[in-house]
Design a protein around this motif. Structure first.
Motif, PDB file in Angstrom:
ATOM      1  N   ASN A 145      -6.360   3.783   1.056  1.00 48.21           N
ATOM      2  CA  ASN A 145      -6.005   2.407   1.388  1.00 48.21           C
ATOM      3  C   ASN A 145      -4.804   2.363   2.333  1.00 48.21           C
ATOM      4  O   ASN A 145      -4.801   1.614   3.315  1.00 48.21           O
ATOM      5  N   ALA A 146      -3.789   3.174   2.055  1.00 48.30           N
ATOM      6  CA  ALA A 146      -2.600   3.194   2.914  1.00 48.30           C
ATOM      7  C   ALA A 146      -2.940   3.717   4.312  1.00 48.30           C
ATOM      8  O   ALA A 146      -2.440   3.192   5.315  1.00 48.30           O
ATOM      9  N   GLU A 147      -3.785   4.749   4.375  1.00 49.57           N
ATOM     10  CA  GLU A 147      -4.197   5.265   5.684  1.00 49.57           C
ATOM     11  C   GLU A 147      -5.001   4.222   6.451  1.00 49.57           C
ATOM     12  O   GLU A 147      -4.808   4.049   7.655  1.00 49.57           O
ATOM     13  N   HIS A 148      -5.883   3.540   5.764  1.00 51.62           N
ATOM     14  CA  HIS A 148      -6.716   2.512   6.384  1.00 51.62           C
ATOM     15  C   HIS A 148      -5.862   1.394   6.979  1.00 51.62           C
ATOM     16  O   HIS A 148      -6.176   0.855   8.041  1.00 51.62           O
ATOM     17  N   ARG A 149      -4.775   1.073   6.291  1.00 50.46           N
ATOM     18  CA  ARG A 149      -3.908  -0.018   6.748  1.00 50.46           C
ATOM     19  C   ARG A 149      -2.765   0.479   7.638  1.00 50.46           C
ATOM     20  O   ARG A 149      -1.903  -0.299   8.028  1.00 50.46           O
ATOM     21  N   HIS A 150      -2.759   1.789   7.934  1.00 52.92           N
ATOM     22  CA  HIS A 150      -1.742   2.394   8.810  1.00 52.92           C
ATOM     23  C   HIS A 150      -0.325   2.057   8.343  1.00 52.92           C
ATOM     24  O   HIS A 150       0.521   1.666   9.131  1.00 52.92           O
TER      25      HIS A 150
ATOM     26  N   PRO B 254       0.789  -1.244   0.000  1.00 56.16           N
ATOM     27  CA  PRO B 254       0.000   0.000   0.000  1.00 56.16           C
ATOM     28  C   PRO B 254       0.817   1.287   0.000  1.00 56.16           C
ATOM     29  O   PRO B 254       0.490   2.219  -0.735  1.00 56.16           O
ATOM     30  N   SER B 255       1.881   1.360   0.776  1.00 56.94           N
ATOM     31  CA  SER B 255       2.646   2.612   0.797  1.00 56.94           C
ATOM     32  C   SER B 255       3.443   2.790  -0.491  1.00 56.94           C
ATOM     33  O   SER B 255       3.616   3.908  -0.967  1.00 56.94           O
ATOM     34  N   THR B 256       3.899   1.690  -1.083  1.00 57.99           N
ATOM     35  CA  THR B 256       4.611   1.774  -2.357  1.00 57.99           C
ATOM     36  C   THR B 256       3.643   2.138  -3.472  1.00 57.99           C
ATOM     37  O   THR B 256       3.958   2.971  -4.329  1.00 57.99           O
ATOM     38  N   LEU B 257       2.480   1.532  -3.454  1.00 57.19           N
ATOM     39  CA  LEU B 257       1.466   1.865  -4.444  1.00 57.19           C
ATOM     40  C   LEU B 257       1.096   3.338  -4.344  1.00 57.19           C
ATOM     41  O   LEU B 257       0.958   4.026  -5.365  1.00 57.19           O
ATOM     42  N   LEU B 258       0.984   3.848  -3.141  1.00 55.48           N
ATOM     43  CA  LEU B 258       0.683   5.260  -2.939  1.00 55.48           C
ATOM     44  C   LEU B 258       1.787   6.135  -3.523  1.00 55.48           C
ATOM     45  O   LEU B 258       1.510   7.071  -4.279  1.00 55.48           O
ATOM     46  N   SER B 259       3.020   5.843  -3.188  1.00 61.74           N
ATOM     47  CA  SER B 259       4.139   6.640  -3.698  1.00 61.74           C
ATOM     48  C   SER B 259       4.180   6.617  -5.223  1.00 61.74           C
ATOM     49  O   SER B 259       4.358   7.652  -5.867  1.00 61.74           O
ATOM     50  N   ASN B 260       4.012   5.442  -5.794  1.00 60.46           N
ATOM     51  CA  ASN B 260       4.018   5.324  -7.252  1.00 60.46           C
ATOM     52  C   ASN B 260       2.849   6.087  -7.872  1.00 60.46           C
ATOM     53  O   ASN B 260       3.006   6.735  -8.913  1.00 60.46           O
TER      54      ASN B 260
ATOM     55  N   MET C 168       3.157   5.726   8.156  1.00 58.29           N
ATOM     56  CA  MET C 168       2.370   6.960   8.206  1.00 58.29           C
ATOM     57  C   MET C 168       3.189   8.214   7.919  1.00 58.29           C
ATOM     58  O   MET C 168       2.648   9.183   7.391  1.00 58.29           O
ATOM     59  N   ASP C 169       4.480   8.218   8.186  1.00 62.08           N
ATOM     60  CA  ASP C 169       5.290   9.394   7.841  1.00 62.08           C
ATOM     61  C   ASP C 169       5.353   9.566   6.323  1.00 62.08           C
ATOM     62  O   ASP C 169       5.181  10.667   5.799  1.00 62.08           O
ATOM     63  N   THR C 170       5.538   8.469   5.617  1.00 64.64           N
ATOM     64  CA  THR C 170       5.554   8.508   4.157  1.00 64.64           C
ATOM     65  C   THR C 170       4.177   8.843   3.611  1.00 64.64           C
ATOM     66  O   THR C 170       4.046   9.599   2.650  1.00 64.64           O
TER      67      THR C 170
END
Length: 91
Positions: free
Chosen positions: A57-62, A14-20, A65-67
């Motif tokens: 999605n990334a927020e939901h999965r925590h 999720p965090s990688t998907l968000l960044s991309n 959080m800094d990224t």
């Protein structure tokens, strides 16, 4: 032993998907700003929408959080840039 898939697990994280997604939206907004045509602006809005879904999605999965917060701030900035570009198209 696990099978190797065509996509890396990092692409699905999720965090990688968000960044991309934010990077892709940023490129789309820059394209819309340099070539303010209706289709480029529409593509940028779609990219931002996709990035917002990844953010949710990334927020939901925590996830990291800094990224997530950094990406959230960047997403808001590019959204504002797109609104300005869209106003230029409509003029």
């Amino acid at each position: 032993m696990a099978k190797h898939s065509d996509t890396s697990w990092k692409k699905d994280h999720p965090s990688t998907l968000l960044s991309n997604s934010v990077q892709k939206a940023d490129r789309a907004v820059k394209q819309a700003m340099s070539h303010p045509e209706e289709i480029a602006v529409e593509h940028a809005f779609n990219s931002i929408s996709h990035a917002k879904n990844a953010l949710s999605n990334a927020e939901h999965r925590h996830e990291h959080m800094d990224t997530v917060e950094q990406n959230k701030d960047q997403l808001e900035l590019i959204r504002q840039q797109l609104v300005e570009a869209d106003e230029n198209v409509k003029e």
